[in-house]
Write a protein that holds these residues in place. Structure first.
Motif, PDB file in Angstrom:
ATOM      1  N   SER A   1      -0.785  -9.916  38.155  1.00  0.00           N
ATOM      2  CA  SER A   1      -0.586 -11.312  37.745  1.00  0.00           C
ATOM      3  C   SER A   1       0.361 -12.032  39.469  1.00  0.00           C
ATOM      4  O   SER A   1       0.058 -13.009  39.410  1.00  0.00           O
ATOM      5  CB  SER A   1       0.508 -11.973  36.545  1.00  0.00           C
ATOM      6  N   TYR A   2       1.031 -10.650  40.199  1.00  0.00           N
ATOM      7  CA  TYR A   2       2.427 -11.724  40.743  1.00  0.00           C
ATOM      8  C   TYR A   2       1.635 -10.459  42.478  1.00  0.00           C
ATOM      9  O   TYR A   2       2.087  -9.399  42.028  1.00  0.00           O
ATOM     10  CB  TYR A   2       3.915 -11.010  40.357  1.00  0.00           C
ATOM     11  N   ASP A   3       1.803 -10.677  43.220  1.00  0.00           N
ATOM     12  CA  ASP A   3       1.923 -10.363  44.838  1.00  0.00           C
ATOM     13  C   ASP A   3       3.337  -9.898  45.272  1.00  0.00           C
ATOM     14  O   ASP A   3       4.010 -11.320  45.745  1.00  0.00           O
ATOM     15  CB  ASP A   3       1.009 -11.171  45.739  1.00  0.00           C
ATOM     16  N   PHE A   4       3.274  -8.841  45.237  1.00  0.00           N
ATOM     17  CA  PHE A   4       5.446  -8.172  45.513  1.00  0.00           C
ATOM     18  C   PHE A   4       4.747  -6.721  46.481  1.00  0.00           C
ATOM     19  O   PHE A   4       3.800  -6.148  45.613  1.00  0.00           O
ATOM     20  CB  PHE A   4       5.888  -8.501  44.504  1.00  0.00           C
TER      21      PHE A   4
ATOM     22  N   VAL B   1       6.469   2.131  34.211  1.00  0.00           N
ATOM     23  CA  VAL B   1       5.521   2.278  35.695  1.00  0.00           C
ATOM     24  C   VAL B   1       4.751   1.054  35.437  1.00  0.00           C
ATOM     25  O   VAL B   1       4.056   0.209  35.804  1.00  0.00           O
ATOM     26  CB  VAL B   1       4.824   3.370  36.173  1.00  0.00           C
ATOM     27  N   ALA B   2       3.910   1.655  34.318  1.00  0.00           N
ATOM     28  CA  ALA B   2       2.878   0.553  32.990  1.00  0.00           C
ATOM     29  C   ALA B   2       3.738  -0.835  33.235  1.00  0.00           C
ATOM     30  O   ALA B   2       2.867  -1.696  33.232  1.00  0.00           O
ATOM     31  CB  ALA B   2       3.144   0.880  31.508  1.00  0.00           C
ATOM     32  N   TRP B   3       4.662  -1.703  33.170  1.00  0.00           N
ATOM     33  CA  TRP B   3       5.143  -2.584  32.880  1.00  0.00           C
ATOM     34  C   TRP B   3       5.229  -3.586  34.903  1.00  0.00           C
ATOM     35  O   TRP B   3       4.259  -4.249  34.636  1.00  0.00           O
ATOM     36  CB  TRP B   3       7.308  -2.156  32.770  1.00  0.00           C
ATOM     37  N   ILE B   4       5.678  -2.673  35.610  1.00  0.00           N
ATOM     38  CA  ILE B   4       5.269  -2.754  37.242  1.00  0.00           C
ATOM     39  C   ILE B   4       3.429  -2.896  37.188  1.00  0.00           C
ATOM     40  O   ILE B   4       2.972  -3.396  37.712  1.00  0.00           O
ATOM     41  CB  ILE B   4       5.436  -2.218  38.231  1.00  0.00           C
ATOM     42  N   GLY B   5       2.694  -2.180  36.766  1.00  0.00           N
ATOM     43  CA  GLY B   5       1.389  -2.469  36.890  1.00  0.00           C
ATOM     44  C   GLY B   5       0.671  -3.132  36.273  1.00  0.00           C
ATOM     45  O   GLY B   5      -0.424  -4.401  36.923  1.00  0.00           O
TER      46      GLY B   5
ATOM     47  N   ASN C   1       7.016  -6.358  28.051  1.00  0.00           N
ATOM     48  CA  ASN C   1       7.857  -6.403  29.721  1.00  0.00           C
ATOM     49  C   ASN C   1       8.131  -7.610  30.253  1.00  0.00           C
ATOM     50  O   ASN C   1       8.275  -8.671  30.075  1.00  0.00           O
ATOM     51  CB  ASN C   1       6.049  -6.062  29.875  1.00  0.00           C
ATOM     52  N   PRO C   2       9.422  -7.276  30.140  1.00  0.00           N
ATOM     53  CA  PRO C   2      10.337  -8.616  31.231  1.00  0.00           C
ATOM     54  C   PRO C   2       9.351  -9.090  32.322  1.00  0.00           C
ATOM     55  O   PRO C   2       9.997 -10.940  32.630  1.00  0.00           O
ATOM     56  CB  PRO C   2      11.215  -8.172  31.740  1.00  0.00           C
ATOM     57  N   LEU C   3       8.785  -8.288  32.954  1.00  0.00           N
ATOM     58  CA  LEU C   3       7.969  -9.372  33.760  1.00  0.00           C
ATOM     59  C   LEU C   3       7.030 -10.051  33.679  1.00  0.00           C
ATOM     60  O   LEU C   3       6.211 -10.447  34.593  1.00  0.00           O
ATOM     61  CB  LEU C   3       7.015  -8.012  34.848  1.00  0.00           C
ATOM     62  N   MET C   4       6.165 -10.118  32.602  1.00  0.00           N
ATOM     63  CA  MET C   4       5.259 -11.190  31.743  1.00  0.00           C
ATOM     64  C   MET C   4       5.622 -12.347  31.653  1.00  0.00           C
ATOM     65  O   MET C   4       5.287 -13.202  30.867  1.00  0.00           O
ATOM     66  CB  MET C   4       4.417 -10.236  30.744  1.00  0.00           C
TER      67      MET C   4
ATOM     68  N   PHE D   1       9.729   8.474  37.414  1.00  0.00           N
ATOM     69  CA  PHE D   1       9.322   7.134  37.909  1.00  0.00           C
ATOM     70  C   PHE D   1       8.923   6.902  39.124  1.00  0.00           C
ATOM     71  O   PHE D   1       7.785   6.294  39.209  1.00  0.00           O
ATOM     72  CB  PHE D   1      10.847   5.961  37.747  1.00  0.00           C
ATOM     73  N   SER D   2       9.355   7.287  40.255  1.00  0.00           N
ATOM     74  CA  SER D   2       9.313   7.150  41.789  1.00  0.00           C
ATOM     75  C   SER D   2       7.854   7.970  41.669  1.00  0.00           C
ATOM     76  O   SER D   2       7.005   7.716  42.744  1.00  0.00           O
ATOM     77  CB  SER D   2      10.221   8.036  42.651  1.00  0.00           C
ATOM     78  N   ARG D   3       7.524   8.717  41.480  1.00  0.00           N
ATOM     79  CA  ARG D   3       6.237   9.532  41.189  1.00  0.00           C
ATOM     80  C   ARG D   3       5.014   8.618  40.952  1.00  0.00           C
ATOM     81  O   ARG D   3       3.966   8.561  41.958  1.00  0.00           O
ATOM     82  CB  ARG D   3       6.027  10.507  41.066  1.00  0.00           C
ATOM     83  N   GLY D   4       5.343   7.889  39.666  1.00  0.00           N
ATOM     84  CA  GLY D   4       4.395   7.123  39.121  1.00  0.00           C
ATOM     85  C   GLY D   4       4.345   5.628  39.965  1.00  0.00           C
ATOM     86  O   GLY D   4       3.461   5.763  40.254  1.00  0.00           O
TER      87      GLY D   4
END
Length: 417
Positions: A118-121, A109-113, A46-49, A141-144
């Motif tokens: 951790s982040y507010d966006f 979707v799991a990455w974003i969840g 997950n690049p967001l972490m 993706f859009s549904r999730g």
């Protein structure tokens, strides 16, 4: 400076790393052996972490549909592109052709969840070179995403024309689920140029894709290459006609008027250029494309447009428009708002008018001679940048004609067609 022994040790060490390029102690570019090493998408982290960049943590997205400014986060969910556009650096990533691979929609979707803990966006910039490659993946993706945070998240990404058209009937649903902007790889406005760039679409396909986004009030990030080194004057004119036909003469950004093709290493267009001039271009820095424009008319048009208009006036033009928008947001006068709105349309058409006149000039001359309206534009810009009050602004309003909002027929349409 490292010692000679250390330099040799470094070179020996770098030689063992596949797909490495470096400059050795003698200033020469070195390459290690090419090997096919692609980590499967299923093994990506997950690049967001690992989101430590201060610049990336202060991203925002202006949501015109909801009239709010959203905090945003950015990530990439795929690598490569299935297409082989002749100017694109992606084609050099794999000598046997670009290999597109992407994480599954559920993983994205799991990455974003996970990142939401951790982040507010409220907005997600998906920075893929071509996110819309698989229709079902985009829809999943859009549904999730819509199920996260009560459907309040929005998103934006990129697409090429062919893939966008395959999903155009689902665009209303995607908008309801948060889609706000698509960066569209249109590139050029004539079939000869589309073929040259190996785009594999028609001019009408390009128009249809833009109209589909406009119909659904989806903002467009317009990727467009107005100039390139191997171009004819008529192809510049074709590009301008296309902008009118597609209804983007009032696009917010002016970039598409000034973009020139970059000569990336490993691309077919650069390879062809090197063959024509009989030498290899340096890998140490990108060459200036304008140095290789071979058509006299295109060279003159480009140099005048960039050196005599863009460099001295583009910044002022954008500042004048921004100044008008500030006054518009504060004024309570309906009459003044109407006048300033019309004035901004007039100013937004300045790059088009200038380039149109330059492209139709019979001979090279100063820009003030070729473009009859040029002094009117520059005087108006200067007056806006030095105005003192709203009454002064109103007295400086000029009588104008426009190409029409959203591509509606106007004075320039008849001249072009």
């Amino acid at each position: 400076m490292p010692s000679l022994k250390n330099s040799i040790d470094y070179d020996n060490w770098a030689e063992q790393i596949p797909n490495t390029v470096w400059i050795n102690s003698k200033g020469k570019i070195k390459h290690s052996l090419d090997k096919k090493l692609q980590l499967p998408a299923s093994e990506w982290e997950n690049p967001l972490m690992e989101y430590h960049s201060e610049r990336l943590q202060n991203l925002y997205f202006t949501d015109r549909r909801d009239k709010k400014k959203r905090t945003a986060i950015a990530l990439t969910s795929s690598r490569g592109c299935p297409l082989s556009c002749s100017f694109c650096a992606i084609v050099a990533a794999d000598k046997e052709g670009p290999k597109w691979r992407a994480v599954e929609a559920e993983t994205l979707v799991a990455w974003i969840g996970e990142a939401l803990n951790s982040y507010d966006f409220q907005h997600i910039y998906i920075m893929d070179a071509n996110f819309f490659v698989k229709k079902e993946r985009v829809l999943a993706f859009s549904r999730g995403l819509h199920k996260l945070r009560g459907g309040t998240l929005t998103w934006s990404s990129s697409s090429t024309v062919g893939y966008l058209l395959k999903i155009r009937h689902e665009l209303p649903t995607l908008v309801l689920q948060g889609l706000r902007l698509v960066e569209m790889g249109i590139e050029v406005g004539s079939q000869s140029q589309l073929d040259y760039m190996n785009k594999r679409v028609s001019v009408q396909n390009n128009i249809d894709a833009i109209k589909a986004l406009q119909k659904n009030n989806i903002d467009i990030g317009l990727d467009f290459i107005m100039f390139y080194h191997d171009q004819k004057k008529q192809e510049i004119i074709d590009n301008l006609i296309f902008l009118v036909s597609a209804g983007v003469t009032e696009h917010e950004s002016f970039d598409h008027y000034f973009n020139i093709m970059m000569l990336y290493p490993g691309t077919p267009v650069r390879h062809n250029l090197e063959n024509s001039i009989g030498e290899k271009l340096s890998l140490e820095k990108l060459p200036f494309s304008r140095d290789f424009i071979d058509n006299y008319d295109v060279k003159k048009i480009y140099s005048t447009f960039i050196d005599d208009f863009a460099k001295p006036w583009l910044g002022k033009l954008e500042a004048a428009i921004s100044s008008n928008l500030r006054v518009l947001s504060q004024s309570k006068s309906k009459s003044l708002k109407a006048q300033l709105s019309l004035m901004n349309i007039y100013l937004r058409h300045m790059p088009f008018i200038v380039l149109w006149e330059l492209s139709h000039a019979k001979k090279h001359a100063p820009i003030e001679v070729i473009v009859p309206q040029f002094s009117n534009y520059t005087h108006l810009i200067e007056s806006l940048l030095h105005r003192k009050d709203e009454a002064t602004i109103a007295r400086k309003i000029v009588e104008i004609g426009t190409t029409g909002v959203g591509g509606r027929s106007g004075e320039l349409i008849s001249k072009i067609s």
